[in-house]
Write a protein that holds these residues in place. Structure first.
Motif, PDB file in Angstrom:
ATOM      1  N   GLY A   1       1.342 -12.767   4.807  1.00  0.00           N
ATOM      2  CA  GLY A   1       0.656 -11.825   5.687  1.00  0.00           C
ATOM      3  C   GLY A   1       0.976 -10.382   5.342  1.00  0.00           C
ATOM      4  O   GLY A   1       0.107  -9.514   5.373  1.00  0.00           O
ATOM      5  N   ARG A   2       2.232 -10.126   4.989  1.00  0.00           N
ATOM      6  CA  ARG A   2       2.603  -8.759   4.585  1.00  0.00           C
ATOM      7  C   ARG A   2       1.933  -8.366   3.274  1.00  0.00           C
ATOM      8  O   ARG A   2       1.540  -7.217   3.094  1.00  0.00           O
ATOM      9  N   LEU A   3       1.816  -9.330   2.368  1.00  0.00           N
ATOM     10  CA  LEU A   3       1.112  -9.044   1.114  1.00  0.00           C
ATOM     11  C   LEU A   3      -0.362  -8.733   1.390  1.00  0.00           C
ATOM     12  O   LEU A   3      -0.944  -7.842   0.772  1.00  0.00           O
ATOM     13  N   ARG A   4      -0.977  -9.445   2.318  1.00  0.00           N
ATOM     14  CA  ARG A   4      -2.376  -9.175   2.661  1.00  0.00           C
ATOM     15  C   ARG A   4      -2.510  -7.801   3.318  1.00  0.00           C
ATOM     16  O   ARG A   4      -3.479  -7.078   3.057  1.00  0.00           O
ATOM     17  N   ASP A   5      -1.544  -7.431   4.179  1.00  0.00           N
ATOM     18  CA  ASP A   5      -1.554  -6.082   4.758  1.00  0.00           C
ATOM     19  C   ASP A   5      -1.565  -5.026   3.655  1.00  0.00           C
ATOM     20  O   ASP A   5      -2.308  -4.050   3.710  1.00  0.00           O
ATOM     21  N   TYR A   6      -0.730  -5.248   2.653  1.00  0.00           N
ATOM     22  CA  TYR A   6      -0.640  -4.305   1.533  1.00  0.00           C
ATOM     23  C   TYR A   6      -1.950  -4.279   0.750  1.00  0.00           C
ATOM     24  O   TYR A   6      -2.442  -3.211   0.373  1.00  0.00           O
ATOM     25  N   ALA A   7      -2.537  -5.463   0.521  1.00  0.00           N
ATOM     26  CA  ALA A   7      -3.764  -5.535  -0.278  1.00  0.00           C
ATOM     27  C   ALA A   7      -4.908  -4.790   0.391  1.00  0.00           C
ATOM     28  O   ALA A   7      -5.710  -4.132  -0.281  1.00  0.00           O
ATOM     29  N   TYR A   8      -4.998  -4.869   1.730  1.00  0.00           N
ATOM     30  CA  TYR A   8      -6.120  -4.240   2.421  1.00  0.00           C
ATOM     31  C   TYR A   8      -5.946  -2.737   2.605  1.00  0.00           C
ATOM     32  O   TYR A   8      -6.805  -2.088   3.179  1.00  0.00           O
ATOM     33  N   GLU A   9      -4.869  -2.171   2.081  1.00  0.00           N
ATOM     34  CA  GLU A   9      -4.742  -0.720   2.051  1.00  0.00           C
ATOM     35  C   GLU A   9      -5.574  -0.120   0.928  1.00  0.00           C
ATOM     36  O   GLU A   9      -5.806   1.089   0.892  1.00  0.00           O
ATOM     37  N   PHE A  10      -6.033  -0.954   0.001  1.00  0.00           N
ATOM     38  CA  PHE A  10      -6.777  -0.495  -1.168  1.00  0.00           C
ATOM     39  C   PHE A  10      -8.218  -0.976  -1.085  1.00  0.00           C
ATOM     40  O   PHE A  10      -8.523  -1.977  -0.442  1.00  0.00           O
ATOM     41  N   GLY A  11      -9.116  -0.272  -1.754  1.00  0.00           N
ATOM     42  CA  GLY A  11     -10.533  -0.617  -1.754  1.00  0.00           C
ATOM     43  C   GLY A  11     -10.805  -1.915  -2.489  1.00  0.00           C
ATOM     44  O   GLY A  11     -10.004  -2.380  -3.303  1.00  0.00           O
ATOM     45  N   GLU A  12     -11.973  -2.487  -2.214  1.00  0.00           N
ATOM     46  CA  GLU A  12     -12.334  -3.766  -2.813  1.00  0.00           C
ATOM     47  C   GLU A  12     -12.663  -3.663  -4.290  1.00  0.00           C
ATOM     48  O   GLU A  12     -12.806  -4.673  -4.962  1.00  0.00           O
ATOM     49  N   ALA A  13     -12.793  -2.479  -4.816  1.00  0.00           N
ATOM     50  CA  ALA A  13     -13.106  -2.322  -6.233  1.00  0.00           C
ATOM     51  C   ALA A  13     -11.848  -2.232  -7.097  1.00  0.00           C
ATOM     52  O   ALA A  13     -11.952  -2.084  -8.301  1.00  0.00           O
TER      53      ALA A  13
END
Length: 197
Positions: free
Chosen positions: A109-121
């Protein structure tokens, strides 16, 4: 069976069913899909020239934002989130319906939090989400083992089917590798027991 060709006249669905179509053709062409319906002057086509130079577009930069709230128009009933739901930073709102059966938890879940700080591109977004999936798999395996519901790898990896349907060379190779593994494990245990004495 006759081969379909591009003709000026419209084809009925009954005719279209009996004809073979080329890649990209409509399975059942609509009655209005023919070159007879294309205006002779292409400037009469609705929406022509939207990609022209902005200086030549009279509405630019005074174009107003769309009044459509979603792709389906105004949605009356929106799903309410009861857990944390990740939303792309490129899309400000949740969709009308979303999945919340597996809320983010633990290290994944923490990794997903980090991932969604960046754009989908960005690669950082997608590679972190892939890593989070792998971490989630390991977390689930550990939690299942603590609950006494460990995975049955023999059945899940279809080893019985492998030995039933695999070519003989592959069977013998697999058995040989397994035998070497058991022998190596036995030697390691024997060496550890000798060390203790």
């Amino acid at each position: 069976m006759p081969v379909a060709t591009h003709t000026e006249e419209n084809q009925t669905p009954e005719i279209a069913k009996g004809m073979r179509r080329s890649i990209g053709e409509d399975a059942v062409p609509a009655p209005g899909h023919s070159t007879a319906n294309v205006p002779a002057d292409y400037r009469q086509v609705n929406g022509w020239g939207v990609d022209l130079d902005p200086a030549n577009r009279p509405a630019y930069p005074k174009e107003l934002p769309s009044t459509v709230m979603t792709a389906r128009g105004d949605v009356k009933h929106w799903q309410e989130p009861h857990t944390r739901v990740h939303v792309s930073n490129e899309h400000p709102n949740l969709t009308p319906a979303f999945g919340a059966s597996r809320p983010p938890h633990g290290l994944s879940g923490r990794l997903r939090d980090y991932a969604y700080e960046f754009g989908e591109a960005t690669n950082r977004h997608w590679m972190t989400l892939i890593l989070a999936d792998r971490v989630d798999m390991v977390e689930t395996m550990i939690m299942d083992a603590f609950r006494g519901k460990g995975d049955n790898y023999v059945a899940e990896k279809a080893w019985p089917a492998l030995f039933k349907y695999a070519p003989p060379k592959k069977k013998y190779l697999t058995l040989g590798v397994a035998a070497l593994g058991v022998a190596a494990l036995g030697l390691a245990v024997a060496a550890a027991m000798r060390k203790d004495d």
